[in-house]
Design a protein around this motif. Structure first.
Motif, PDB file in Angstrom:
ATOM      1  N   LYS A 296       0.855  -1.183   0.000  1.00  0.00           N
ATOM      2  CA  LYS A 296       0.000   0.000   0.000  1.00  0.00           C
ATOM      3  C   LYS A 296       0.895   1.238   0.000  1.00  0.00           C
ATOM      4  O   LYS A 296       2.026   1.217   0.515  1.00  0.00           O
ATOM      5  CB  LYS A 296      -0.942   0.023   1.197  1.00  0.00           C
ATOM      6  CG  LYS A 296      -0.270   0.368   2.519  1.00  0.00           C
ATOM      7  CD  LYS A 296      -1.292   0.613   3.616  1.00  0.00           C
ATOM      8  CE  LYS A 296      -0.618   0.980   4.947  1.00  0.00           C
ATOM      9  NZ  LYS A 296      -1.600   1.268   6.007  1.00  0.00           N
ATOM     10  N   ALA A 297       0.405   2.304  -0.605  1.00  0.00           N
ATOM     11  CA  ALA A 297       1.127   3.576  -0.653  1.00  0.00           C
ATOM     12  C   ALA A 297       0.301   4.640   0.061  1.00  0.00           C
ATOM     13  O   ALA A 297      -0.902   4.765  -0.172  1.00  0.00           O
ATOM     14  CB  ALA A 297       1.389   3.992  -2.096  1.00  0.00           C
ATOM     15  N   VAL A 298       0.940   5.389   0.934  1.00  0.00           N
ATOM     16  CA  VAL A 298       0.261   6.436   1.702  1.00  0.00           C
ATOM     17  C   VAL A 298       1.142   7.678   1.741  1.00  0.00           C
ATOM     18  O   VAL A 298       2.324   7.645   1.370  1.00  0.00           O
ATOM     19  CB  VAL A 298      -0.044   5.965   3.150  1.00  0.00           C
ATOM     20  CG1 VAL A 298      -1.024   4.804   3.152  1.00  0.00           C
ATOM     21  CG2 VAL A 298       1.245   5.560   3.874  1.00  0.00           C
ATOM     22  N   ASN A 299       0.545   8.775   2.213  1.00  0.00           N
ATOM     23  CA  ASN A 299       1.265  10.037   2.423  1.00  0.00           C
ATOM     24  C   ASN A 299       2.035  10.476   1.184  1.00  0.00           C
ATOM     25  O   ASN A 299       3.254  10.699   1.218  1.00  0.00           O
ATOM     26  CB  ASN A 299       2.222   9.918   3.622  1.00  0.00           C
ATOM     27  CG  ASN A 299       1.492   9.645   4.924  1.00  0.00           C
ATOM     28  OD1 ASN A 299       0.338  10.048   5.100  1.00  0.00           O
ATOM     29  ND2 ASN A 299       2.141   8.950   5.834  1.00  0.00           N
ATOM     30  N   VAL A 300       1.309  10.599   0.088  1.00  0.00           N
ATOM     31  CA  VAL A 300       1.923  11.046  -1.161  1.00  0.00           C
ATOM     32  C   VAL A 300       1.936  12.569  -1.176  1.00  0.00           C
ATOM     33  O   VAL A 300       0.881  13.205  -1.039  1.00  0.00           O
ATOM     34  CB  VAL A 300       1.141  10.489  -2.372  1.00  0.00           C
ATOM     35  CG1 VAL A 300       1.807  10.916  -3.677  1.00  0.00           C
ATOM     36  CG2 VAL A 300       1.067   8.968  -2.293  1.00  0.00           C
ATOM     37  N   HIS A 301       3.119  13.153  -1.338  1.00  0.00           N
ATOM     38  CA  HIS A 301       3.261  14.605  -1.310  1.00  0.00           C
ATOM     39  C   HIS A 301       4.176  15.071  -2.443  1.00  0.00           C
ATOM     40  O   HIS A 301       5.066  14.335  -2.872  1.00  0.00           O
ATOM     41  CB  HIS A 301       3.852  15.084   0.025  1.00  0.00           C
ATOM     42  CG  HIS A 301       3.000  14.779   1.213  1.00  0.00           C
ATOM     43  ND1 HIS A 301       1.786  15.388   1.440  1.00  0.00           N
ATOM     44  CD2 HIS A 301       3.194  13.921   2.249  1.00  0.00           C
ATOM     45  CE1 HIS A 301       1.267  14.931   2.571  1.00  0.00           C
ATOM     46  NE2 HIS A 301       2.101  14.028   3.078  1.00  0.00           N
ATOM     47  N   SER A 323       7.436  12.727  -2.738  1.00  0.00           N
ATOM     48  CA  SER A 323       7.692  11.696  -1.727  1.00  0.00           C
ATOM     49  C   SER A 323       6.434  10.877  -1.493  1.00  0.00           C
ATOM     50  O   SER A 323       5.312  11.344  -1.725  1.00  0.00           O
ATOM     51  CB  SER A 323       8.160  12.323  -0.413  1.00  0.00           C
ATOM     52  OG  SER A 323       7.148  13.143   0.135  1.00  0.00           O
ATOM     53  N   MET A 324       6.623   9.645  -1.036  1.00  0.00           N
ATOM     54  CA  MET A 324       5.525   8.739  -0.709  1.00  0.00           C
ATOM     55  C   MET A 324       6.064   7.680   0.245  1.00  0.00           C
ATOM     56  O   MET A 324       7.273   7.489   0.377  1.00  0.00           O
ATOM     57  CB  MET A 324       4.959   8.077  -1.981  1.00  0.00           C
ATOM     58  CG  MET A 324       5.970   7.203  -2.697  1.00  0.00           C
ATOM     59  SD  MET A 324       5.430   6.634  -4.322  1.00  0.00           S
ATOM     60  CE  MET A 324       3.990   5.694  -3.899  1.00  0.00           C
ATOM     61  N   GLU A 325       5.146   6.985   0.908  1.00  0.00           N
ATOM     62  CA  GLU A 325       5.515   5.894   1.809  1.00  0.00           C
ATOM     63  C   GLU A 325       4.871   4.604   1.310  1.00  0.00           C
ATOM     64  O   GLU A 325       3.689   4.601   0.953  1.00  0.00           O
ATOM     65  CB  GLU A 325       5.062   6.191   3.238  1.00  0.00           C
ATOM     66  CG  GLU A 325       5.749   7.397   3.856  1.00  0.00           C
ATOM     67  CD  GLU A 325       5.237   7.692   5.259  1.00  0.00           C
ATOM     68  OE1 GLU A 325       4.645   6.776   5.875  1.00  0.00           O
ATOM     69  OE2 GLU A 325       5.418   8.835   5.728  1.00  0.00           O
ATOM     70  N   ILE A 326       5.653   3.535   1.280  1.00  0.00           N
ATOM     71  CA  ILE A 326       5.172   2.234   0.817  1.00  0.00           C
ATOM     72  C   ILE A 326       5.389   1.222   1.936  1.00  0.00           C
ATOM     73  O   ILE A 326       6.495   1.132   2.502  1.00  0.00           O
ATOM     74  CB  ILE A 326       5.899   1.773  -0.466  1.00  0.00           C
ATOM     75  CG1 ILE A 326       5.736   2.815  -1.576  1.00  0.00           C
ATOM     76  CG2 ILE A 326       5.375   0.423  -0.927  1.00  0.00           C
ATOM     77  CD1 ILE A 326       6.445   2.460  -2.863  1.00  0.00           C
ATOM     78  N   TYR A 327       4.324   0.469   2.236  1.00  0.00           N
ATOM     79  CA  TYR A 327       4.383  -0.543   3.287  1.00  0.00           C
ATOM     80  C   TYR A 327       3.904  -1.881   2.735  1.00  0.00           C
ATOM     81  O   TYR A 327       3.105  -1.933   1.795  1.00  0.00           O
ATOM     82  CB  TYR A 327       3.529  -0.134   4.488  1.00  0.00           C
ATOM     83  CG  TYR A 327       4.018   1.120   5.179  1.00  0.00           C
ATOM     84  CD1 TYR A 327       5.011   1.050   6.141  1.00  0.00           C
ATOM     85  CD2 TYR A 327       3.495   2.374   4.853  1.00  0.00           C
ATOM     86  CE1 TYR A 327       5.468   2.193   6.786  1.00  0.00           C
ATOM     87  CE2 TYR A 327       3.951   3.518   5.474  1.00  0.00           C
ATOM     88  CZ  TYR A 327       4.943   3.425   6.436  1.00  0.00           C
ATOM     89  OH  TYR A 327       5.405   4.551   7.053  1.00  0.00           O
TER      90      TYR A 327
END
Length: 440
Positions: A296-301, A323-327
């Motif tokens: 999942k990808a969250v906090n896309v800026h 930037s983005m976060e992948i978990y």
């Protein structure tokens, strides 16, 4: 110039209403206690295949056993599905009961849910149709099975060498676990083929170079159509909506007897006290039900370098940061995903910028670049597809404007020669005027 600026401002106001799109679910499990519908030819399979069903129950799944011909069968009502996954262990069923048919099962997969399908010798057309819709084509010759005269397991009842020892596994720790399958898999069943152009189907287990598909009771003068690695034993499908399907050519592969049987190839030096069937189907069931390989990808800026707020549009040659976060989901919850091949496209008709995102080991991916000297409506696009993992598809549109009249520098260094020529002309005209008026 003023017209193009007004158009970009209008597009920007519309795009502010468009959310960041993603084909991801926030959790691989659609409910705290996922429900699985198990369709059986005979309810006696509950006991003969109990080890496999117990492994699912121990992991928190709620299994609902039904005969495939049960007239009360239904997958959904008023558009709401009752189950999160489906296991079809009814290879000989000619017609499902209730409102279930091949089309409804395909719709079940199209809704993003998962499927395990087991074929076998003498399977019905409806099972073949489901497999075909998923991109797998079972052997059509009647009573054809997979034969291997070099990798068979010695058994008094197996005079055709149709009980084979298969160990041509896919090299993927995401699908089959980090440890890999430790022993060969016992297989007795039907082969299938996969079209080479279909990149959605993954061959998880194939035949050895000496395997082929044929009817052992019929002497044929024609060579077999499926031989070697083209003999598919188990295949997996990762759909575009991240639904997962695993298709087996053998129902006996799940049986308690095959789970506990020793394996020794005929004439081979290695022997195993227990086959790899239990480990194989357990690892595959973890993958198909999204216990592993779910991203999942969250906090896309995105913003200009030196700023923190996301702008409504960029100007050509701006320097920006994305930037983005992948978990990744695991038994312990969401853990940071570490991949060195996640790429970002700054896209308008074609990629103008293609950058590989760097990560900090804690799930944060970022990159920076300069906006190209082209104005229009661009997209930030991330299309990530890796074997065994759910795909990430992220996109967001953003306008890029040209320089305004007051964005330019008042004096451009490159134009100094033109400035000097202008003032020299003025000075020369002044001198000429003095000479013309006052010189006799």
């Amino acid at each position: 110039m003023e017209t193009s600026m007004l158009q970009l401002l209008f597009v920007s106001s519309l795009l502010s209403l468009v959310p960041l799109s993603s084909c991801l679910s926030l959790s691989p499990l659609r409910s705290p206690h996922p429900r699985i519908l198990v369709l059986l030819d005979d309810l006696a399979l509950k006991s003969s295949h109990s080890s496999f069903f117990s492994s699912l129950s121990d992991r928190g799944y709620i299994l609902d056993y039904k005969r495939a011909s049960d007239p009360s069968l239904a997958l959904k009502k008023f558009g709401e599905y009752f189950f999160d996954g489906l296991i079809v262990f009814s290879p000989t069923t000619e017609k499902f009961g209730g409102s279930v048919d091949a089309a409804s099962i395909i719709d079940f997969v199209d809704s993003g849910r998962d499927l395990i399908l087991a074929g076998d010798v003498g399977m019905s057309d409806v099972i073949r149709d489901i497999a075909y819709e998923c991109g797998v084509d079972f052997e059509e010759e009647p009573d054809a099975v997979v034969l291997d005269h070099f990798n068979f397991v010695s058994a008094k009842s197996d005079i055709d060498h149709s009980l084979i020892s298969a160990d041509s596994f896919i090299a993927s720790s995401v699908i089959l676990g980090e440890a890999g399958i430790q022993a060969p898999v016992l297989f007795h069943g039907v082969a299938h083929s996969v079209p080479p152009a279909n990149d959605m189907v993954i061959k998880v287990l194939t035949g050895s170079p000496t395997a082929y598909s044929a009817n052992p009771r019929v002497h044929s003068k024609e060579p077999p159509t499926l031989t070697g690695s083209s003999v598919g034993l188990v295949s997996a499908i990762q759909a575009r909506n991240n639904a997962r399907v695993v298709i087996f050519g053998s129902l006996a592969l799940f049986s308690n007897r095959y789970f506990t049987s020793p394996v020794k190839k005929h004439g081979g030096a290695s022997s195993y006290e227990k086959s790899g069937n239990e480990q194989f189907v357990t690892e595959l069931s973890k993958w198909v039900f999204h216990e592993r390989g779910h991203l999942k990808a969250v906090n896309v800026h995105h913003h200009r370098i030196g700023e923190t707020q996301e702008p409504s549009m960029y100007r050509i040659t701006d320097n920006l940061e994305y930037s983005m976060e992948i978990y990744e989901w695991s038994v312990n919850g969401w853990l940071p995903y570490a991949g060195d091949d996640v790429q970002l496209q700054f896209y308008m008709m074609s990629p103008y910028v293609l950058k590989t995102l760097t990560h900090n080991g804690q799930g944060l991916y970022s990159t920076s670049f300069q906006v190209p000297d082209v104005y229009g409506v661009f997209q930030f696009k991330v299309e990530y597809n890796r074997l065994g993992y759910t795909s990430l598809s992220l996109s967001k549109q953003i306008p890029v404007r040209p320089f305004r009249h007051n964005d330019y520098e008042r004096f451009i260094f490159a134009a100094y020669p033109y400035y000097s020529s202008c003032f020299s002309m003025m000075f020369g005209f002044f001198v000429f005027g003095l000479a013309f008026l006052y010189h006799k």
